[in-house]
Motif scaffolding. Structure first.
Motif, short mmCIF file in Angstrom:
data_model
loop_
_atom_site.label_atom_id
_atom_site.label_comp_id
_atom_site.label_asym_id
_atom_site.label_seq_id
_atom_site.Cartn_x
_atom_site.Cartn_y
_atom_site.Cartn_z
N ASP A 185 0.81 -1.22 0.00
CA ASP A 185 0.00 0.00 0.00
C ASP A 185 0.84 1.26 0.00
OD1 ASP A 185 -2.38 -1.48 0.09
OD2 ASP A 185 -2.25 -1.65 2.28
N TRP A 186 2.15 1.16 -0.23
CA TRP A 186 3.01 2.33 -0.04
C TRP A 186 2.64 3.50 -0.96
CZ3 TRP A 186 6.05 4.86 -3.57
CH2 TRP A 186 6.22 4.25 -4.81
N ALA A 187 2.05 3.23 -2.11
CA ALA A 187 1.67 4.30 -3.05
C ALA A 187 0.21 4.70 -2.92
CB ALA A 187 1.96 3.85 -4.49
N GLN A 188 -0.51 4.12 -1.97
CA GLN A 188 -1.95 4.36 -1.85
C GLN A 188 -2.25 5.55 -0.95
OE1 GLN A 188 -4.21 2.68 -3.53
NE2 GLN A 188 -2.96 0.98 -4.30
N LEU A 189 -3.45 6.07 -1.11
CA LEU A 189 -3.98 7.05 -0.16
C LEU A 189 -4.08 6.40 1.22
CD1 LEU A 189 -6.84 8.56 -2.33
CD2 LEU A 189 -4.84 9.80 -1.51
N GLY A 190 -3.87 7.17 2.24
CA GLY A 190 -4.03 6.69 3.58
C GLY A 190 -2.82 5.97 4.15
N TYR A 191 -1.81 5.72 3.33
CA TYR A 191 -0.61 5.09 3.85
C TYR A 191 0.11 6.07 4.78
CZ TYR A 191 4.04 3.00 3.95
OH TYR A 191 5.23 2.46 4.36
N ASP A 192 0.60 5.59 5.88
CA ASP A 192 1.27 6.44 6.87
C ASP A 192 2.75 6.54 6.53
OD1 ASP A 192 2.18 7.84 9.03
OD2 ASP A 192 1.74 6.27 10.52
N ASP A 193 3.17 7.69 5.98
CA ASP A 193 4.58 7.89 5.65
C ASP A 193 5.27 8.80 6.66
OD1 ASP A 193 3.69 10.44 5.04
OD2 ASP A 193 3.86 10.21 2.88
N SER A 194 4.68 8.93 7.86
CA SER A 194 5.27 9.83 8.86
C SER A 194 6.65 9.37 9.30
CB SER A 194 4.34 9.94 10.08
OG SER A 194 4.14 8.67 10.68
N GLY A 195 6.94 8.11 9.16
CA GLY A 195 8.26 7.61 9.53
C GLY A 195 9.30 7.77 8.44
N TRP A 196 8.88 8.23 7.28
CA TRP A 196 9.82 8.44 6.19
C TRP A 196 10.60 9.74 6.41
CZ3 TRP A 196 7.84 6.88 0.69
CH2 TRP A 196 7.32 5.59 0.72
N ALA A 197 11.74 9.86 5.75
CA ALA A 197 12.57 11.05 5.88
C ALA A 197 12.13 12.10 4.87
CB ALA A 197 14.03 10.69 5.65
#
Length: 822
Positions: A185-197
């Motif tokens: 789901d990395w490219a989907q809406l709603g994915y939590d990327d808060s841990g990304w840089a």
């Protein structure tokens, strides 16, 4: 595509992770260099867009070093950029109308830096911060433009194991994806990327000149240009049949792809028998028993594009795959190996690279029974806007036309390539055939217009490399000198069909420098001798030592082309020089004539004429206009005497048939004559037959061409869905064998431009023994249709035309419909 131009200046910054594949300056590389330890790296990018309302208009432009795959709201829209020179780069544009919605949207990208040269990518010079991976994107939403910046989020894509090319000749990069390390789901809406840089904005850093620039336009590429090639397209191809067999005693553990290659090779030594079927017959999904299994999937024809697989299998299931020309271990030697490790849910795989082949081999090791839900190839080819196909009262010729056109399609990507099932290199000489087919049979002329520009990347000494925008473009690899002469013919056809004088003027200095490179090897008799590099001419054993008659004839034709193009540009000085050199070669060429043999010999070495005689020399000399009138009948007899013609190819044992592409005698070795040179004539392979047919047309023998094209029947015996590289062996699909798709239009239906830009056409049907023949040719003004029925000829033309009957009588006609007699 939107017609509104983007501004010249970008607002989107170059971004990447904080670890581009760059090493700092050193004594050996004071300007910095690529880091050899970091190659084939991938980075995931995301940017959330919040919109108050669905946009009225929305579009996106994107470029990257080296590759990108673009997703909007979870849907993959495309990939790129197209292949390019080391100091040039292109951007792609996407319409997002309907893709963006009110509320939250997400743009996601897989960025990839290759590091190793490939057939379709050359590394660019580094500039401390650029040249080791970068991405730039702009999204235009109504009146706003949002560009890449530090607000984009990034994460290293560690699910892919970096893979170098498998070898010098087997250069398609391999791919190993452990899906357990990639959230589906990395490219989907709603994915939590808060841990990304946050993305790292790359700031230009140079020894001299301005520094600090963060947007495209500076070193090393300059301003990106809009891609001149339309988005690649094609059908979704579904297999015909499948066979399932035991997978052998040894498991692939999901690590080294070299081990997977060895296991597949052993299993394909005695592959299972696959039932016959037609494309699309395979009923999916397919239930597979547990254990180690070899699956061989037949697509029923050669296809080229992105491989797609979908599994329902336990986590940790290993899949090793290769897409092949034939289901043999020898075919594996020229193909990439792919590896996929299942995550246990939502296992969907789409290959990063375009692949080509007919047979898919899968080695799967699963602890329980599993299901192959879907296997397909999403073809990605240059668009072709079709004209009416050639049809006649000979079904064999109709089939040859169709397969030739399919062969050209399969070999036309973001550039014209040799073989979609192997190298996919943009060879400088091969593409003269693809371009001629597209000008004749494709209303979309984007690629035939772009091809000469892409290939116009000369070495410092003026000659062109043997390929463009690929690994063999390096000066470390000797060139094929005659390929540059075929490039000049591409330039001539560009002018003839499009009338684009500006494009010709831009490229003429390249053409002149090519010819001046050859002049360094001109002797007092006007002929060039001992030309360095790999003088190929053709895969047949044409002798080329010393003074090569075939090479000198091709050079004379190139001088004639440059003279005529210079006339069109009003460049009298260059035209005079080119004609003087043409005349000098014509005078010197007389030394090749052997009155007793009644033919031109192929060589003069150490002052002595060689023994061999070839179609290549005879045909090229006619096309160059250097055969005196009193010898034309002898040359005509030689080209029409098919009983004395023989061919052979060093590729007969190479490739998917027996030894594999890197085994046996090197293909560059040219065998000395061991045949009866006083009776036999070296015949042309499919590539050079285009020049043989052109010579026969110039000799007034176009009526013979339909029968000569039946030779292509032999290429259908072992590979019935695309034309092979040679009469004997070679790749199973090669664009330079597609000449029948052009010749049946240009020579048999007789449709060709009379004036540059197709503002007036010449129609001179020469159907030979055919009583019915019909079809259409492409022009910038729409298709031109011709139908021959006995002596009756019906024509529908969008432009005025001159009709030439069998006796050479000409009649002038306005645009529209006309009926006349042959």
């Amino acid at each position: 595509m939107s017609t509104t131009p983007w501004p010249d200046a970008w607002t989107g910054n170059w971004i990447w992770s904080d670890r581009p594949a760059l090493a700092g300056p050193s004594r050996e590389h004071p300007y910095g260099a690529a880091d050899p330890a970091r190659f084939d790296t991938r980075v995931l990018f995301r940017r959330t867009l919040r919109l108050d309302a669905a946009p009225r208009t929305a579009r996106l432009r994107i470029t990257a070093d080296s590759d990108y795959r673009l997703f909007v709201n979870g849907r993959e829209l495309g990939s790129g950029p197209i292949r390019h020179a080391p100091r040039r780069i292109d951007f792609d544009e996407y319409r997002l109308d309907g893709a963006l919605v009110a509320g939250t949207n997400v743009v996601a990208v897989i960025g990839r830096y290759r590091g190793h040269p490939s057939p379709w990518w050359e590394p660019s010079p580094t500039s401390f911060t650029l040249g080791g991976g970068s991405l730039a994107v702009e999204v235009a939403v109504d009146d706003r433009v949002l560009g890449t910046d530090a607000d984009w989020r990034v994460q290293a894509a560690d699910a892919w194991t970096p893979a170098p090319p498998a070898g010098f000749l087997v250069t398609q990069p391999e791919e190993l994806l452990d899906a357990r390390l990639l959230d589906p789901d990395w490219a989907q809406l709603g994915y939590d990327d808060s841990g990304w840089a946050p993305a790292t904005v790359l700031r230009e850093h140079s020894i001299v000149g301005p520094t600090g620039r963060t947007t495209p336009g500076g070193e090393p590429w300059g301003a990106p240009r809009r891609s001149p090639v339309p988005a690649l397209t094609g059908d979704r191809c579904v297999p015909a049949a499948i066979a399932v067999a035991d997978g052998g005693p040894t498991a692939w553990d999901g690590s080294a792809l070299g081990t997977a290659r060895s296991l597949l090779s052993a299993l394909l030594t005695t592959p299972p028998s696959v039932p016959e079927g037609e494309p699309g017959d395979l009923i999916q999904p397919v239930e597979i028993p547990s254990g180690r299994r070899l699956l061989v999937v037949d697509f029923g024809r050669i296809v080229s594009g992105r491989l797609e697989l979908r599994f329902d299998a336990p986590a940790g299931t290993t899949v090793a795959a290769s897409f092949l020309e034939a289901p043999t271990s020898a075919a594996l030697d020229s193909a990439a190996v792919l590896g996929y490790i299942c995550r246990g849910h939502d296992d969907r795989y789409r290959s990063s690279e375009r692949l080509g082949g007919r047979w898919l081999a899968l080695l799967v090791d699963a602890g329980t029974g599993w299901r192959l839900d879907e296997v397909a190839v999403l073809e990605r080819l240059r668009p072709r806007e079709a004209v009416d196909p050639f049809r006649s009262d000979d079904a064999r010729l109709d089939r040859i036309y169709d397969v030739a056109l399919r062969t050209a399609d399969l070999s036309s990507h973001d550039a014209y390539v040799d073989c979609p099932t192997r190298e996919q290199r943009a060879w400088t000489g091969d593409s003269v055939i693809h371009q001629s087919v597209d000008f004749a049979a494709n209303l979309d002329w984007s690629l035939p217009r772009f091809s000469p520009r892409l290939l116009a990347q000369p070495r410092q000494d003026g000659i062109l490399p043997m390929v463009a925008a690929g690994d063999f473009a390096t000066p470390a690899v000797p060139t094929i000198p005659d390929w540059s002469l075929h490039w000049i013919r591409q330039l001539q056809r560009l002018h003839l069909y499009t009338g684009d004088r500006a494009a010709v003027a831009e490229l003429m200095p390249v053409a002149e420098n090519v010819l001046r490179w050859f002049d360094r090897f001109a002797a007092a008799d006007g002929l060039v001798a001992d030309v360095p590099g790999w003088v190929l001419i053709d895969w047949s054993p044409v002798q080329v030592a010393g003074r090569s008659a075939a090479l000198n004839a091709l050079l004379a034709r190139a001088f004639l082309d440059v003279a005529e193009l210079s006339d069109a540009l009003g460049d009298a000085g260059r035209a005079t020089w080119a004609r003087e050199r043409h005349a000098a070669i014509a005078a010197g060429f007389d030394a090749f004539w052997d009155e007793q043999r009644g033919a031109y010999r192929d060589t003069i070495a150490d002052g002595e004429r060689g023994r061999s005689v070839s179609e290549h020399t005879a045909a090229a000399a006619i096309c160059a206009g250097i055969v005196p009138e009193h010898r034309r009948d002898a040359v005509r007899r030689l080209l029409l005497d098919r009983a004395t013609v023989f061919t052979r190819s060093p590729l007969a044992d190479h490739g998917a048939d027996a030894l594999g592409p890197v085994a046996g005698t090197p293909v560059s070795v040219r065998e000395a004559p061991d045949w009866d040179t006083e009776r036999l004539t070296v015949g042309a392979q499919p590539f050079f037959r285009a020049i043989v047919h052109e010579a026969l047309d110039l000799l007034g023998e176009s009526d013979r061409i339909p029968d000569l094209l039946l030779d292509w029947d032999a290429l259908l015996e072992g590979a019935p869905t695309a034309f092979r590289e040679c009469w004997e062996g070679g790749s199973y699909c090669h664009g330079w064998s597609a000449t029948p798709a052009r010749d049946l239009i240009v020579f048999t239906l007789g449709i060709r431009p009379l004036e540059p830009g197709c503002t007036r056409m010449r129609i001179a049907p020469r159907p030979g023994r055919l009583t019915r023949a019909s079809g259409a040719a492409a022009t910038p003004f729409g298709p031109l249709r011709v139908a021959v029925d006995g002596d009756r000829v019906e024509i529908v033309s969008p432009v005025p035309f001159t009709f030439v009957d069998r006796d050479g009588r000409e009649s002038e006609h306005p645009a529209g419909a006309a009926t006349t007699r042959l």
